[in-house]
Design an enzyme around this catalytic site. Structure first.
Site, PDB file in Angstrom:
ATOM      1  N   GLU A 167       0.816  -1.220   0.000  1.00  0.00           N
ATOM      2  CA  GLU A 167       0.000   0.000   0.000  1.00  0.00           C
ATOM      3  C   GLU A 167       0.851   1.272   0.000  1.00  0.00           C
ATOM      4  OE1 GLU A 167      -3.107  -0.070   2.972  1.00  0.00           O
ATOM      5  OE2 GLU A 167      -4.169  -1.673   1.936  1.00  0.00           O
ATOM      6  N   GLU A 376      -5.373  -8.703   0.304  1.00  0.00           N
ATOM      7  CA  GLU A 376      -6.175  -8.390   1.491  1.00  0.00           C
ATOM      8  C   GLU A 376      -7.620  -8.139   1.074  1.00  0.00           C
ATOM      9  OE1 GLU A 376      -4.906  -5.100   4.024  1.00  0.00           O
ATOM     10  OE2 GLU A 376      -2.814  -5.733   3.825  1.00  0.00           O
TER      11      GLU A 376
END
Ligand code: GCO
Length: 476
Positions: A167, A376
Site C-alpha cells: 500500500e 487483502e
C-alpha cells in the site's frame, strides 16, 4: 459450464503485518521502527495503543500456524520487519531476526502452507528516518535493496511468492499529505517526490529479485478503490476519470507500464509539484515489471464534480475512516468524494461493495493483462466474545462470502486470479484504531491497554472459511 472454477492451486490465504501481530518490539536485537517511535507521541493512535505486545505472534507463531493448518489454509501472507534484519536499516545484519523468520517459514512449509512474504509493511527503521529523511532520500534505494537481497538469498529457495511494497499509496498519502502516519508531514509536493523514490526502490528490488529468485513471483500490494461517478452528468464522469488517474493509476501505471498517467502528471506539473525524475528512472520503471498485481480491496469510491476549488465537502479517500478537505489535501477542484447512496457501510464508514471488486478486477485485467493476487480483503468489526467461547461473526461471513462470489464471477469474466487472502487470520492491531477493530477468523482476547492472556478463540467464520477452502470456493 456457465461459471468458471477457481484454479486447482488457488491460494486460499490470510494476511497480517509484522507490526500488527508480532509484538516483541525490542527482542533479540530488533531496532526501532518509525511506528515504535510515532506511537509514543500522545494522540496519534486510538487510546494510545501501540504494537509493543500486539498479539504476541513472535512468541506464539507455532500456535497460530497450528490453527492455520487446522483450518486448511493454503497460504499465509506476512511481512518481515526490516528492523529485525538490519536494526539500523543498513549496516549490521542481525542473525537472530533472520532465524525468527526462518523458523516461521519452515513451520508453514511443514504444514503445507505457502508463505507469501511482504518486504515492506510500513515499519521503516527509525534510524533511516533520522539519518536522511527515510523515503525522501534516494539513499534509501540502496539500503532497501540490500535488505531485500539479504532476504532473497536466505529464503529464495523456500519462498516463491513475494510482495514488494504494501500500500504505497496509503503510506505515502497518510505519511505526507494527511499527516496521520509517520513522518506526519503535510506537503503534497514532498509526498510526490518521496513516492517517486519509492517507485524507483520498488523497481530496483524487482530487478534484483529476477536475478536471485528467477523462478519466483513478485508484485506490489496496492490499496485499490475503483472509482464510480456519482451520476451520468458528464461533469461527474470527468471527475471520476480525474480520481482514477490521481488515486489509482498514479501508482498502478508506474508499476505495470513504467509511466505516470498523462492527465495526472500534467495536473501536478501545473500545480508545480510534479516529482523530479532523474535520468534512467523511466527506463528502470519500464524494465522492472511485476509478475502479478497484488490488491488490497476494501471499498469503492464515488465522486462528483467539484467546480469550486478547495471549497466544499471534498475529501481524499483514505484507508482509515478519517477525512480531510480537498484544500487541506492539496487537490483542489478535480473531484470530491461523496457517499454512494446504493451501498451500506461498515462501522468505520467503509462502503461495502462486492460488485466493485468484480469491476476492479476486470478494469485491471483489461488495462494491464497481468495475473492478480488479492492480498487483502476483510471486514473490521466489534466482535463479541460470548459464553462458551463463541464468537458469532455472521457479518464477516456475509461480507467475505459475497466477495469470494465476486471473485468467482471475475474469474468467469476472464480474470487470471492467483489467490485470495483475507485480512486477517488472527485479530490484530489496527494502526490507528487500536484493538477494538477486529478482522480475524481467530479472536484474540485482549483490549486496548489490557493484554489479558491473549487467548486464541476460533470464531464462526473460521469454520466457514475451512469449508470454502475444502470445496475450493464452491461452498459459500
Ligand atoms: C487498519 C487497517 C490495516 C490495513 C493493512 C493494510 O485498520 O489498520 O485496516 O489493518 O488494512 O495494514 O495493509
Amino acid at each position: 459450464e456457465k461459471t468458471a472454477k477457481f484454479r486447482d492451486d488457488f491460494l486460499w490465504g490470510s494476511a497480517s503485518a509484522a507490526y500488527q501481530v508480532e509484538g516483541a518490539w525490542d527482542k533479540d536485537g530488533k531496532g526501532e521502527s518509525v511506528w515504535d517511535v510515532y506511537t509514543r507521541i500522545p494522540g496519534t493512535t486510538f487510546k494510545e495503543t501501540d504494537g509493543k505486545v500486539a498479539v504476541d505472534h513472535y512468541h506464539r507463531y507455532k500456535e497460530d500456524v497450528a490453527l492455520m493448518a487446522e483450518m486448511g489454509l493454503k497460504a499465509y501472507r506476512f511481512s518481515i520487519a526490516w528492523t529485525r534484519i538490519y536494526p539500523d536499516g543498513k549496516t549490521e545484519l542481525n542473525e537472530a531476526g533472520l532465524q525468527f523468520y526462518e523458523q516461521l517459514i519452515d513451520e508453514l512449509i511443514a504444514h503445507n502452507i505457502t508463505p507469501v512474504v511482504t518486504l515492506y509493511h510500513w515499519d521503516l527503521p527509525q534510524h533511516l528516518q533520522d539519518l536522511y529523511g527515510g523515503w525522501e532520500s534516494r539513499e534509501i534505494i540502496e539500503d532497501f535493496n540490500r535488505y531485500c537481497v539479504t532476504l532473497f538469498k536466505r529464503f529464495g529457495d523456500k519462498v516463491k511468492h513475494w510482495v514488494s511494497l504494501n500500500e504505497q499509496n496509503i503510506f505515502m498519502t497518510l505519511g505526507y499529505v494527511t499527516a496521520m502516519h509517520p513522518p506526519a508531514v503535510k506537503s503534497h509536493k514532498r509526498m510526490l517526490q518521496a513516492n517517486h523514490i519509492a517507485n524507483v526502490a520498488n523497481a530496483t528490488v524487482i530487478e534484483s529479485f529476477k536475478q536471485y529468485v528467477p523462478d519466483g513471483m513478485i508484485g506490489p500490494s496496492f490499496a485499490y478503490g475503483p472509482v464510480y461517478p456519482y451520476s451520468c452528468d458528464p461533469q461527474d464522469i470527468l471527475s471520476a476519470e480525474n480520481a482514477e488517474d490521481l488515486n489509482n493509476y498514479w501508482w498502478l501505471d508506474v508499476y505495470c507500464k513504467g509511466e505516470y498517467p498523462t492527465f495526472a502528471f500534467k495536473y501536478y506539473e501545473r500545480l508545480g509539484i510534479a516529482p523530479v525524475i532523474e535520468e534512467g528512472d523511466l527506463e528502470l520503471l519500464a524494465r522492472a515489471k511485476p509478475d502479478f498485481i497484488g490488491i488490497n480491496y476494501y471499498q469503492t469510491g464515488t465522486v462528483a464534480s467539484n467546480p469550486i476549488d478547495g471549497v466544499g465537502p471534498s475529501e481524499v479517500m483514505n484507508n482509515t475512516g478519517k477525512k480531510g478537505t480537498a484544500k487541506e489535501n492539496g487537490l483542489p477542484g478535480v473531484f470530491k468524494n461523496v457517499k454512494n447512496p446504493n451501498l451500506e457501510t461498515t462501522n468505520w464508514d467503509w462502503a461495502i461493495d462486492p460488485t466493485g471488486l468484480r469491476v476492479g478486477l476486470r478494469r485491471l485485467t483489461s488495462r494491464y493483462n497481468l495475473p492478480i493476487l488479492i492480498t487483502e480483503n476483510g471486514l473490521g468489526e466489534f466482535d463479541q466474545l460470548e459464553e462458551n467461547d463463541v464468537v458469532n461473526d455472521s457479518h464477516r461471513i456475509d461480507y467475505l462470502s459475497a466477495h469470494v462470489l465476486a471473485c468467482k464471477e471475475a474469474v468467469t469474466d476472464g480474470v487470471d486470479l492467483l489467490g485470495y487472502c483475507t485480512w486477517s487470520f488472527t485479530d490484530l492491531l489496527s494502526w490507528l484504531n487500536g484493538y477494538q477493530k477486529r478482522y480475524g477468523f481467530v479472536y484474540v482476547d485482549r483490549e486496548e491497554n489490557d493484554e489479558k492472556e491473549l487467548r486464541r478463540i476460533k470464531k464462526n467464520s473460521f469454520y466457514w472459511y475451512q469449508n470454502v477452502i475444502e470445496s475450493n470456493g464452491e461452498d459459500l
